[in-house]
Design a protein around this motif. Structure first.
Motif, mmCIF file in Angstrom:
data_model
loop_
_atom_site.group_PDB
_atom_site.id
_atom_site.type_symbol
_atom_site.label_atom_id
_atom_site.label_comp_id
_atom_site.label_asym_id
_atom_site.label_seq_id
_atom_site.Cartn_x
_atom_site.Cartn_y
_atom_site.Cartn_z
ATOM 1 N N PRO A 1 -8.195 50.323 44.177
ATOM 2 C CA PRO A 1 -7.340 51.567 43.756
ATOM 3 C C PRO A 1 -6.306 52.052 44.534
ATOM 4 O O PRO A 1 -5.270 52.713 43.688
ATOM 5 N N ASP A 2 -6.265 51.656 45.677
ATOM 6 C CA ASP A 2 -4.880 52.216 46.394
ATOM 7 C C ASP A 2 -3.886 51.170 46.560
ATOM 8 O O ASP A 2 -3.023 51.300 47.444
ATOM 9 N N ALA A 3 -4.076 50.027 45.871
ATOM 10 C CA ALA A 3 -3.090 48.816 45.884
ATOM 11 C C ALA A 3 -1.432 49.154 45.727
ATOM 12 O O ALA A 3 -0.724 48.830 46.114
ATOM 13 N N ALA B 1 0.708 50.672 40.357
ATOM 14 C CA ALA B 1 0.987 52.171 40.671
ATOM 15 C C ALA B 1 0.328 52.927 39.502
ATOM 16 O O ALA B 1 0.221 54.283 39.611
ATOM 17 N N SER B 2 -0.247 52.381 38.268
ATOM 18 C CA SER B 2 -0.686 53.177 37.244
ATOM 19 C C SER B 2 -2.126 53.317 37.375
ATOM 20 O O SER B 2 -2.930 52.459 37.843
ATOM 21 N N ASP B 3 -2.589 54.074 36.584
ATOM 22 C CA ASP B 3 -4.313 54.670 36.458
ATOM 23 C C ASP B 3 -4.806 53.833 35.029
ATOM 24 O O ASP B 3 -5.718 53.800 34.853
ATOM 25 N N VAL B 4 -3.852 54.169 34.110
ATOM 26 C CA VAL B 4 -4.179 53.669 32.902
ATOM 27 C C VAL B 4 -2.938 53.139 31.938
ATOM 28 O O VAL B 4 -1.827 53.575 32.230
ATOM 29 N N LEU B 5 -3.141 52.231 31.177
ATOM 30 C CA LEU B 5 -1.997 51.529 30.324
ATOM 31 C C LEU B 5 -2.199 51.889 28.892
ATOM 32 O O LEU B 5 -3.068 51.829 28.380
ATOM 33 N N VAL B 6 -0.963 52.689 28.414
ATOM 34 C CA VAL B 6 -0.894 52.874 26.940
ATOM 35 C C VAL B 6 0.039 51.961 26.308
ATOM 36 O O VAL B 6 1.341 51.994 27.036
ATOM 37 N N THR B 7 -0.178 51.010 25.583
ATOM 38 C CA THR B 7 0.735 50.277 25.014
ATOM 39 C C THR B 7 0.361 49.992 23.340
ATOM 40 O O THR B 7 -0.492 50.543 22.831
ATOM 41 N N ASP B 8 1.404 49.367 22.851
ATOM 42 C CA ASP B 8 0.994 49.052 21.276
ATOM 43 C C ASP B 8 0.646 47.458 21.363
ATOM 44 O O ASP B 8 -0.491 47.156 21.269
ATOM 45 N N TYR B 9 1.641 46.721 21.402
ATOM 46 C CA TYR B 9 1.180 45.150 21.192
ATOM 47 C C TYR B 9 2.045 44.244 22.303
ATOM 48 O O TYR B 9 2.041 43.239 22.160
ATOM 49 N N SER B 10 2.232 44.871 23.392
ATOM 50 C CA SER B 10 2.936 44.178 24.509
ATOM 51 C C SER B 10 1.709 43.313 25.049
ATOM 52 O O SER B 10 0.824 43.726 25.484
ATOM 53 N N ALA B 11 2.209 42.333 25.469
ATOM 54 C CA ALA B 11 1.569 41.175 25.889
ATOM 55 C C ALA B 11 1.096 41.654 27.452
ATOM 56 O O ALA B 11 0.384 41.069 28.220
ATOM 57 N N LEU B 12 1.754 42.709 27.919
ATOM 58 C CA LEU B 12 1.342 43.246 29.160
ATOM 59 C C LEU B 12 -0.068 43.660 29.389
ATOM 60 O O LEU B 12 -0.626 43.626 30.607
ATOM 61 N N MET B 13 -0.440 43.913 28.405
ATOM 62 C CA MET B 13 -1.936 44.547 28.355
ATOM 63 C C MET B 13 -3.012 43.294 28.813
ATOM 64 O O MET B 13 -4.151 43.431 29.524
ATOM 65 N N PHE B 14 -2.429 42.083 28.482
ATOM 66 C CA PHE B 14 -3.448 40.994 29.120
ATOM 67 C C PHE B 14 -3.440 40.590 30.501
ATOM 68 O O PHE B 14 -4.414 40.567 31.294
ATOM 69 N N THR C 1 -4.863 26.806 35.146
ATOM 70 C CA THR C 1 -4.688 27.468 36.362
ATOM 71 C C THR C 1 -4.840 28.988 36.493
ATOM 72 O O THR C 1 -5.064 29.345 37.561
ATOM 73 N N GLY C 2 -4.654 29.442 35.401
ATOM 74 C CA GLY C 2 -4.384 31.144 35.500
ATOM 75 C C GLY C 2 -2.882 31.245 35.579
ATOM 76 O O GLY C 2 -2.187 30.514 35.753
ATOM 77 N N SER C 3 -2.613 32.652 35.529
ATOM 78 C CA SER C 3 -1.381 32.900 35.542
ATOM 79 C C SER C 3 -0.890 33.374 37.077
ATOM 80 O O SER C 3 -1.486 34.223 37.658
ATOM 81 N N PRO C 4 0.185 32.556 37.784
ATOM 82 C CA PRO C 4 0.362 32.945 39.111
ATOM 83 C C PRO C 4 0.832 34.363 39.422
ATOM 84 O O PRO C 4 0.542 34.883 40.339
ATOM 85 N N ARG C 5 1.671 35.031 38.565
ATOM 86 C CA ARG C 5 2.079 36.318 38.909
ATOM 87 C C ARG C 5 1.028 37.241 38.706
ATOM 88 O O ARG C 5 1.139 38.406 39.013
ATOM 89 N N ASN C 6 -0.303 36.902 38.198
ATOM 90 C CA ASN C 6 -1.396 37.985 38.141
ATOM 91 C C ASN C 6 -2.282 37.739 39.405
ATOM 92 O O ASN C 6 -3.199 38.520 39.573
ATOM 93 N N ASP C 7 -1.794 36.897 40.317
ATOM 94 C CA ASP C 7 -2.589 36.723 41.633
ATOM 95 C C ASP C 7 -2.907 38.096 42.370
ATOM 96 O O ASP C 7 -3.874 38.377 42.825
ATOM 97 N N VAL C 8 -1.574 38.819 42.228
ATOM 98 C CA VAL C 8 -1.380 40.135 42.919
ATOM 99 C C VAL C 8 -2.490 41.218 42.610
ATOM 100 O O VAL C 8 -2.796 42.308 42.955
ATOM 101 N N LEU C 9 -2.883 40.933 41.172
ATOM 102 C CA LEU C 9 -3.545 42.003 40.475
ATOM 103 C C LEU C 9 -4.799 41.798 40.705
ATOM 104 O O LEU C 9 -5.858 42.707 40.479
ATOM 105 N N VAL C 10 -5.506 40.606 40.573
ATOM 106 C CA VAL C 10 -6.908 40.150 40.816
ATOM 107 C C VAL C 10 -7.308 40.647 42.024
ATOM 108 O O VAL C 10 -7.037 40.657 43.313
ATOM 109 N N GLY C 11 -8.546 41.378 41.898
ATOM 110 C CA GLY C 11 -9.201 42.114 42.950
ATOM 111 C C GLY C 11 -8.360 43.336 43.557
ATOM 112 O O GLY C 11 -8.749 43.651 44.610
ATOM 113 N N ALA C 12 -7.328 43.650 43.040
ATOM 114 C CA ALA C 12 -6.490 44.902 43.398
ATOM 115 C C ALA C 12 -7.422 46.220 43.654
ATOM 116 O O ALA C 12 -7.767 46.474 42.494
#
Length: 750
Positions: free
Chosen positions: A529-531, A623-636, A516-527
């Motif tokens: 730069p001003d989102a 709200a961010s422009d770039v993500l710095v992470t180590d191994y968080s699943a947030l990157m996906f 299906t895809g991840s429902p919580r990511n619907d808001v991220l898809v196609g967002a």
């Protein structure tokens, strides 16, 4: 000409196939060819095989246009074999290191026998290993005189070993000369192994564990309840027909006659093999076959005389034999039954009341509030299916009050408290359950209810049953209990094929993988730069600033999980003017010492923004422009934004060793990888964090891990699973498929 032709049929084993291929292609002995037969597998097996074949010329892939079953898939591979020896390997098993070298040495030592029999070990899903209990036969026969070979007539005890195809290799010209092939059916190994072993002129043994025989948690297909077990009669008929066609083997008829009777009675005796209504018929057919093939003048062994007493006599014989053991178990079963009744009473009120087809129960992150994938599904259901009543479960009254204050429980949200009378009424009637964490063990799943598990993102680190080999990571985690609760899942939502493979391996349960895809990511898809403009203003980010989101994960090699990999104050200073650093800790660290060790104070002084308590991580990402992470699943999830990502991996070796990882994120990263703090600072100073090379890495990462995220995941779940509409999805996304109870050996047709 290679020494070994390894024929590898593949069907619904995507969670184990890579491990199998790695164990074969990574052997120190390289004089092999691998002929993989994709038996029209509906999962990702074909793509995995093609990817491996592109990297290793020793692997060739045959893609069958229809599912033909294990035996005929093996047959399809044999004409392509050119090696001296055939090895039929099951694609969820693995070779032990050095196995092929040991086989090759033994074959040379014994002068190329017709068959080489080697040892194996059963490996269990919970991490246990048990060697073949008859291994002593291999040791005894290997120490024989002469050239180290023998016939079955000379050493009949060799037939006491497990009569399967995969614990042997076969000289190819011997197989071709005798015309051996596999028949269709459930028990296709039986009419192969007996004729082969009885016909072979020279058999050798190898007293070494060469193969790990995977024991599925749900068992293999031969352990499922089905009428297909009647196939055993036809397969033994083929064995007897082979003996009839080869008069020199007539002396084996008494042995095979007894073996057939024992095998069939063993199937009949196991309560989970045959439907109760079919047992009498199975017994009758077995008795008829036993009489038809009984050699003249051969006495019936004591243990098989029951076949002459009729089905009722067999039942009485079984009951008498089990009576003593049964009495010993009754007290334990009674206690368990009482506990089960109590659990059902607590989970459902009025079991005769029908399910409410319009009632949906939601929970997220152990009953914290309206969050994550369940929240996205809930909001979409209210929009397109307002007749569905959604009820959220909160942990306790204190959590409910906290959720109301922090926005985790919007005003007017229908909710119940875990364990309350209202909770029991709701879960007793609900038709649908949506959660990203397992429900409590006391929740009884009523027939007809649908459990939808959303997970918490794409997995990088080990999960579920894979944690059994990582004692530090599983500290305090009851994996068997976790899997018993996961047995209630009906659907597992996935955003990519990687997740699908991992969940099916990590949670060996009954469920359907739904792409299906991840429902919580619907808001991220196609967002655009001003989102995140409104969120930036609420967080206090100055206009025009570049927002760097730092999201570290927990570590399993340190008690408490906190390892400070960098100093946020120093990083914020080194980023320089025009930058704002937002820090979001892993939820498990939110109430730990990290906040008290300085993060809260830095936030108060305006040096960084602590967004750990922000209820919706999606808003922080926007709200961010770039993500710095180590191994968080947030990157996906973040990859859906198509904004730069940086992986700060200064302790990757320790993290991977302690927790386990499904792939090397430093080699397949979504952007630049830094190994030290100084390297991280130089990366930002140079601007390389957003250059063309970083963009190319990010694009490849998005293609792989945002595969099914198209902005309509929540709608897809509501329409497909709650409203019963046909499954639709992004281009190339097939319909949902059922994960079988066991798929080690597939029948000829499904």
């Amino acid at each position: 000409m290679p020494r070994f032709s390894i024929i590898l049929p593949c069907f619904k084993v995507q969670g184990f196939l890579r491990e199998c291929l790695d164990s074969v292609l990574g052997q120190c002995y390289r004089d092999i060819e691998v002929i993989a037969v994709n038996d029209c597998s509906p999962d990702g097996c074909g793509a995995i095989l093609d990817a491996y074949a592109a990297r290793d010329s020793r692997l060739r892939v045959l893609h069958l246009e229809e599912n033909v079953g294990l035996g005929r898939a093996r047959n399809a591979g044999m004409p392509h074999a050119t090696g001296d020896y055939l090895f039929f390997l099951d694609s969820d098993d693995t070779l032990t290191p050095g196995a092929l070298r040991a086989m090759a040495d033994r074959l040379e030592e014994t002068g190329d026998p017709d068959v080489l029999v080697f040892d194996y070990a059963r490996t269990y899903w919970w991490g246990g290993t048990r060697r073949n209990v008859l291994a002593h036969i291999l040791a005894e026969t290997q120490d024989g005189s002469g050239d180290g070979t023998f016939t079955a007539a000379e050493r009949p005890e060799i037939l006491d070993l497990l009569m399967v195809v995969w614990n042997k290799v076969y000289r190819r010209d011997f197989v071709e000369r005798e015309g051996f092939t596999f028949p269709p059916g459930y028990y296709e190994d039986t009419p192969w192994t007996f004729p082969v072993m009885l016909t072979a002129g020279r058999i050798a043994t190898l007293d070494r564990i060469c193969l790990n025989y995977r024991q599925r948690r749900q068992g293999n297909i031969l352990s499922t309840t089905s009428r297909k077990h009647f196939d055993i009669h036809e397969q033994y008929a083929r064995v007897f027909a082979y003996v009839d066609a080869h008069p020199s083997l007539a002396r084996w008829r008494p042995y095979l006659h007894a073996k057939m009777g024992e095998h069939c009675l063993d199937i009949l005796a196991k309560p989970d093999r045959l439907p109760p209504s079919d047992k009498a018929e199975f017994f009758r057919r077995t008795a008829e076959m036993f009489r038809a093939h009984r050699p003249e003048g051969t006495p019936v062994p004591d243990g098989l005389r029951v076949l002459e007493r009729g089905y009722a006599g067999w039942v009485l014989w079984r009951q008498s034999g089990r009576a003593r053991r049964e009495l010993g178990r009754r007290a334990q079963r009674a206690r368990a039954a009482a506990g089960a009744r109590l659990g059902r009473a607590r989970s459902a009120v009025g079991p005769r009341r029908p399910l409410d087809p319009h009632l949906v129960v939601y929970s997220a992150f152990s009953h914290r509030g309206v969050l994550g994938d369940p929240a996205a599904i809930y909001h979409k259901a209210r929009e397109i299916a307002p007749h569905l009543r959604g009820v959220w479960v909160l942990r306790d009254e204190e959590q409910a009050e906290l959720a109301e204050r922090t926005g985790l429980l919007p005003p007017g949200t229908d909710h119940v408290i875990l364990g309350s009378a209202s909770y029991r009424r709701v879960v007793g009637r609900a038709a649908f359950f949506v959660n990203n964490v397992n429900w409590p063990g006391t929740l009884h799943k009523r027939p007809g209810s649908v459990h939808i598990h959303t997970h918490q993102g794409t997995p990088l680190k080990y999960m579920g049953a894979d944690l059994l080999g990582k004692p530090g990571a599983r500290l305090g985690v009851d994996v068997p209990q976790m899997l018993r609760r996961a047995d209630r899942w009906d659907y597992s939502l996935v955003a990519n094929r990687h997740s699908e493979r991992v969940w099916e391996r990590a949670y060996p349960c009954h469920f359907t993988s739904l792409r299906t895809g991840s429902p919580r990511n619907d808001v991220l898809v196609g967002a655009g730069p001003d989102a995140g403009r409104e969120v930036r203003a609420r967080l206090g980010v100055p206009d025009g600033h570049t927002v760097v989101l730092y999201a570290p994960t927990r570590r399993d090699y340190r008690r408490g999980g906190l390892v400070e990999r960098l100093d946020p104050a120093r990083f914020a200073r080194d980023l320089g003017a025009g930058h704002t650093l937002i820090v979001r800790l892993h939820p498990s660290l939110a109430s730990g010492p990290a906040r008290g060790l300085g993060l809260s104070e830095l936030h108060r002084r305006g040096i960084v923004i602590d967004a750990t308590d922000e209820p919706h991580v999606e808003e922080v990402m926007l709200a961010s422009d770039v993500l710095v992470t180590d191994y968080s699943a947030l990157m996906f999830d973040y990859a859906n934004l198509d904004r730069p990502l940086v992986v700060h991996a200064d302790d990757w070796g320790a993290f991977a060793a302690s927790r386990g990882a499904y792939f090397d994120i430093t080699a397949e990263a979504p952007g630049p990888v830094t190994r030290s703090y100084d390297e991280l600072v130089r990366l930002f100073a140079s601007g390389a964090w957003r250059d063309e090379e970083a963009a190319r890495a990010r694009a490849a990462f998005r293609e792989r891990f945002c595969e099914y995220d198209d902005g309509r995941a929540a709608e897809r779940v509501v329409r497909t699973l709650m409203l019963g509409e046909p499954m639709t999805g992004p281009a190339g996304v097939p319909r949902a498929r059922r994960v079988p109870a066991a798929d080690r050996d597939q029948p000829a047709s499904l």
